[in-house]
Design an enzyme around this catalytic site. Structure first.
Site, short mmCIF file in Angstrom:
data_model
loop_
_atom_site.label_atom_id
_atom_site.label_comp_id
_atom_site.label_asym_id
_atom_site.label_seq_id
_atom_site.Cartn_x
_atom_site.Cartn_y
_atom_site.Cartn_z
N GLU A 147 41.51 46.69 44.71
CA GLU A 147 42.66 45.88 45.01
C GLU A 147 43.91 46.59 44.59
O GLU A 147 45.14 46.39 45.21
CB GLU A 147 42.70 44.25 44.03
CG GLU A 147 41.78 43.33 44.61
CD GLU A 147 41.55 42.30 43.77
OE1 GLU A 147 41.80 41.08 44.23
OE2 GLU A 147 41.21 42.58 42.41
N GLU A 188 33.30 40.57 43.66
CA GLU A 188 33.59 39.57 42.76
C GLU A 188 32.43 38.37 42.82
O GLU A 188 31.90 37.65 41.98
CB GLU A 188 34.93 39.06 42.82
CG GLU A 188 35.85 40.16 41.93
CD GLU A 188 36.64 41.10 42.68
OE1 GLU A 188 37.21 41.86 42.45
OE2 GLU A 188 35.67 41.32 43.92
#
Length: 257
Positions: A111, A131
Site C-alpha cells: 500500500e 490481509e
C-alpha cells in the site's frame, strides 16, 4: 548529506529526497515510530523548495513487510493524522515520489508503494495484499488504488486470494514502471527522480496535482479547474526562465518562483 529519524534515514541527492525505512529485524515493518518518521520526511519533501521529487525504499533488500503485527498486538496504531498509515498512504506528498522495491512489498508495504506515483522493482520484488489470510482488511488504500492500476478482475483476484505477485507479473500489467536487476531498484528510481528534478519545480508540482485531481472533475469544469492550477505557473518567473534558457540554448536556472 544523510540524516536519521529513528528507523528512517533520509538523504538528498540532486534535488531528490531519498527516504529509507531501516528496521532490518522487522523486515522494515511499520510501527508508530516509523510512521511518524516517514511522515516527517514527507513533510520535509513538500516544504523544502530545493527538493523536487522523492524516492522511498527499504534497507537490507526488503521494501516493507507491512504493519508490525507485534506492535499492533501491543495496541499501537502505526498511522499519523493527515497522512495515515506509515505516514503516507492517506496523504502522499504533493511532489512526485517513486517507490524503489527490492524483495517484499506486502500488505501495508504494497500500500505504501501504491501510494507512490511510480514504482521501480527489482526482479526479486514480490507484491501482495495478504490481509485476508490473517482475517484482516487491507485498509491502507490498497483496495481502492489497486483497481486503478490493474484490470478490475485481476485486482479482485489478487485482493481476495492474498496472492503473491512477482515483479514479472507486475510489469506485464504495467503496475511497475521499470524492472531492474536485484540491487538496482534504487538506482533505477533515482534515474527517474533526477530527470524529474531537472525540470521546473512549480511545473512539476502542478503537473502531478492535475493528474491526481482531474479524475474527479466533471467535463464541464475540467478546463477551468486546470486553469486554476496551470495559470499561476505560466505567470511565474520560472516559466520566463524556461523560455529564456531555451532561446539562449542553456540549462535553465530554476528559482521556484
Amino acid at each position: 548529506m544523510s540524516e536519521e529519524l529513528g528507523p528512517v534515514r533520509t538523504e538528498v541527492s540532486d534535488g531528490v529526497l531519498v527516504i529509507t525505512i531501516d528496521r532490518p529485524d522487522a523486515r522494515n515493518a511499520i510501527d508508530t515510530v516509523t510512521a511518524v518518521a516517514v511522515g516527517a520526511a514527507i513533510d520535509r519533501l513538500d516544504a523544502d523548495p530545493s527538493l523536487v521529487s522523492g524516492v522511498i525504499t527499504g534497507a537490507n533488500d526488503t521494501f516493507c513487510a507491512g504493519m508490525d503485527l507485534k506492535a499492533f498486538l501491543a495496541g499501537e496504531k502505526p498511522s499519523i493524522p493527515g497522512r495515515g498509515f506509515a505516514g503516507i498512504v492517506e496523504g502522499p506528498p504533493e511532489k512526485p515520489i517513486i517507490a524503489a522495491v527490492e524483495g517484499y512489498a506486502l500488505a501495508g508495504g504494497f500500500e505504501i508503494a501504491l501510494a507512490c506515483d511510480m514504482i521501480v522493482a527489482a526482479e526479486n520484488a514480490r507484491f501482495g495484499l495478504p490481509e485476508v489470510k490473517r482475517g484482516l482488511v487491507a485498509a491502507g488504500g490498497g483496495l481502492m488504488r489497486l483497481p486503478e492500476r490493474v484490470p478490475y478482475h485481476l485486482a479482485m483476484e489478487w485482493a481476495l486470494t492474498g496472492a503473491m505477485i512477482s515483479a514479472e507479473q507486475a510489469a506485464a500489467v504495467h503496475l511497475v514502471n521499470r524492472v531492474t536487476a536485484p540491487g538496482g531498484a534504487l538506482a533505477g528510481a533515482l534515474e527517474i527522480a533526477r530527470a524529474i528534478a531537472e525540470n521546473g519545480p512549480l511545473a512539476v508540482r502542478a503537473t502531478k496535482q492535475i493528474i491526481v485531481e482531474s479524475p474527479a472533475w466533471t467535463r464541464a469544469e475540467m478546463f477551468d479547474k486546470q486553469r486554476e492550477i496551470s495559470l499561476p505557473v505560466r505567470a511565474s518567473e520560472d516559466a520566463r526562465e524556461g523560455a529564456t534558457a531555451f532561446k539562449e540554448k542553456r540549462a535553465p536556472r530554476w528559482t521556484g518562483r
